[in-house]
Design a protein around this motif. Sequence first.
Motif, PDB file in Angstrom:
ATOM      1  N   GLY A 120       2.064  -3.361 -10.812  1.00  0.00           N
ATOM      2  CA  GLY A 120       1.490  -3.597  -9.497  1.00  0.00           C
ATOM      3  C   GLY A 120       1.221  -2.351  -8.686  1.00  0.00           C
ATOM      4  O   GLY A 120       0.643  -2.447  -7.595  1.00  0.00           O
ATOM      5  N   THR A 121       1.626  -1.183  -9.180  1.00  0.00           N
ATOM      6  CA  THR A 121       1.451   0.050  -8.399  1.00  0.00           C
ATOM      7  C   THR A 121       0.724   1.159  -9.149  1.00  0.00           C
ATOM      8  O   THR A 121       0.595   2.266  -8.631  1.00  0.00           O
ATOM      9  N   GLU A 164      -2.857   0.667  -4.761  1.00  0.00           N
ATOM     10  CA  GLU A 164      -2.264  -0.027  -3.619  1.00  0.00           C
ATOM     11  C   GLU A 164      -1.515  -1.280  -4.072  1.00  0.00           C
ATOM     12  O   GLU A 164      -2.045  -2.090  -4.828  1.00  0.00           O
ATOM     13  N   ARG A 165      -0.285  -1.443  -3.594  1.00  0.00           N
ATOM     14  CA  ARG A 165       0.570  -2.554  -4.025  1.00  0.00           C
ATOM     15  C   ARG A 165       0.213  -3.879  -3.362  1.00  0.00           C
ATOM     16  O   ARG A 165       0.332  -4.943  -3.972  1.00  0.00           O
ATOM     17  N   ILE A 166      -0.216  -3.841  -2.072  1.00  0.00           N
ATOM     18  CA  ILE A 166      -0.516  -5.092  -1.350  1.00  0.00           C
ATOM     19  C   ILE A 166      -1.933  -5.012  -0.761  1.00  0.00           C
ATOM     20  O   ILE A 166      -2.101  -4.914   0.459  1.00  0.00           O
ATOM     21  N   ASN A 169      -3.160  -7.108   2.355  1.00  0.00           N
ATOM     22  CA  ASN A 169      -2.768  -6.655   3.678  1.00  0.00           C
ATOM     23  C   ASN A 169      -3.319  -5.273   4.021  1.00  0.00           C
ATOM     24  O   ASN A 169      -3.430  -4.935   5.201  1.00  0.00           O
ATOM     25  N   ARG A 170      -3.670  -4.519   2.982  1.00  0.00           N
ATOM     26  CA  ARG A 170      -4.127  -3.149   3.200  1.00  0.00           C
ATOM     27  C   ARG A 170      -5.358  -2.829   2.354  1.00  0.00           C
ATOM     28  O   ARG A 170      -5.327  -1.958   1.470  1.00  0.00           O
ATOM     29  N   ARG A 344       6.492  -2.909  10.038  1.00  0.00           N
ATOM     30  CA  ARG A 344       5.104  -2.766   9.590  1.00  0.00           C
ATOM     31  C   ARG A 344       4.193  -3.353  10.667  1.00  0.00           C
ATOM     32  O   ARG A 344       4.593  -4.258  11.392  1.00  0.00           O
ATOM     33  N   ASP A 361      -4.495  -8.722   7.531  1.00  0.00           N
ATOM     34  CA  ASP A 361      -4.446  -7.265   7.683  1.00  0.00           C
ATOM     35  C   ASP A 361      -4.558  -6.830   9.139  1.00  0.00           C
ATOM     36  O   ASP A 361      -4.651  -5.641   9.437  1.00  0.00           O
TER      37      ASP A 361
END
Length: 399
Positions: A120-121, A164-166, A169-170, A344, A361
């Motif tokens: 995931g990264t 990017e992991r998420i 959201n980002r 966050r 986001d």
Amino acid sequence: MGSQEPNEQAKSPATSQANNQAYTGRRALLGAAVLGAGGAVLGLSGTASATDTRQTGNGLKNLPKPTIIGHRGASGYRPEHTLGAYQLALDLGADIVEAGDLVPTKDGHLVCRHEPEIGGTTDVADHPEFADRKKTKLLDGYSTTGWFTEDFTLAELKTLRATERIPANRPHNTLYNGRWEIPTFEEVLKWQDEQTRKRGKQVWIYPELKHPTYFRKQGLALEERVANVLRKYGRNKWNSPVILQSFEPTSIQRLNKLVDNPLVVLLSGASSRPYDFVDSGDPRTVADLIKPAGLREIASYANGIGPTVDLVIPKDATGNLTKPSTLVADAHKVGLILHPYTLRNENPFLPPAFRKGTDADAYGDVFGLYRTYFATGIDGVFTDQPDTGLLARADFQAG
């Protein structure tokens, strides 16, 4: 992880005495930071006073309060645990950078990834040469499928790039996918030196040892490797700008025998059990550890705790904040600092009362949330957006 392993490094009486002296000074230093330059550390037998000469120099007491810690770098703006994220955290003004969730490679090097599973990264799934490395493993009791750092040599990992992991959201962070490789712990320490020289002030880092019991059982013990690297770079002392943390208390106890760095025990939800407790049959939960007796025990081998924010201010069934707990006061009574995690900006990570709109986001009223947590007396906070944290601190200090 309840007993000493055969490869635990033995210490001579002289070495143990020197370490105990440095450890005592280290504990006094953090107590002074919590209680003020003129106060004594309370509840710690044999601990030096705040005027002890061992506290001179660039110790933790010189960090701003509340301390703003860049969580995995500036991970709100760049893929986490990359030199890009670490660099941006400094550029934004973070007091400390959490440079390194440390996991080992097959050939024993320490690298910086949030988890040993890197599907995931990183872009590992796009590398057909590593397709056969995908496995399902039991990681701290949970079945986990993916690619694991311990199945790769360092040279192989260096062919991968961070992502990017998420992304939900980002989405803006995906612009930087593929730009940075996986850094090693040694590269981070060299970067720390370089940035300290360039900026004319000491750069601090806050590495975490990930899943120590899991890796010790694979013959890849983390504590000894971390200690060896820190000794190599002369950063294993009580006043070294490297704070070490772990969710496993016995890992911190091991580190306390190997290095003199500031040490922090991370604490998850109240009903959870550290995995080293699960493995050894210790029935205690985090709820037990945050009682006065548990905090006194932690204070005997560590300098602070890193609780989830929910331990500082519990949430109700709807996810909204309730009344602050007594954890801050209880920890301070025994000389422990508190660096809760994680604040966050994005809506899904905020209590419902602090959200604005429904976009995953979009930013909510995170300044109001900072103000609420700062008011509890915490000593610092991990944040994915250090610039937001610094502005919130300035607002809070201005009244």
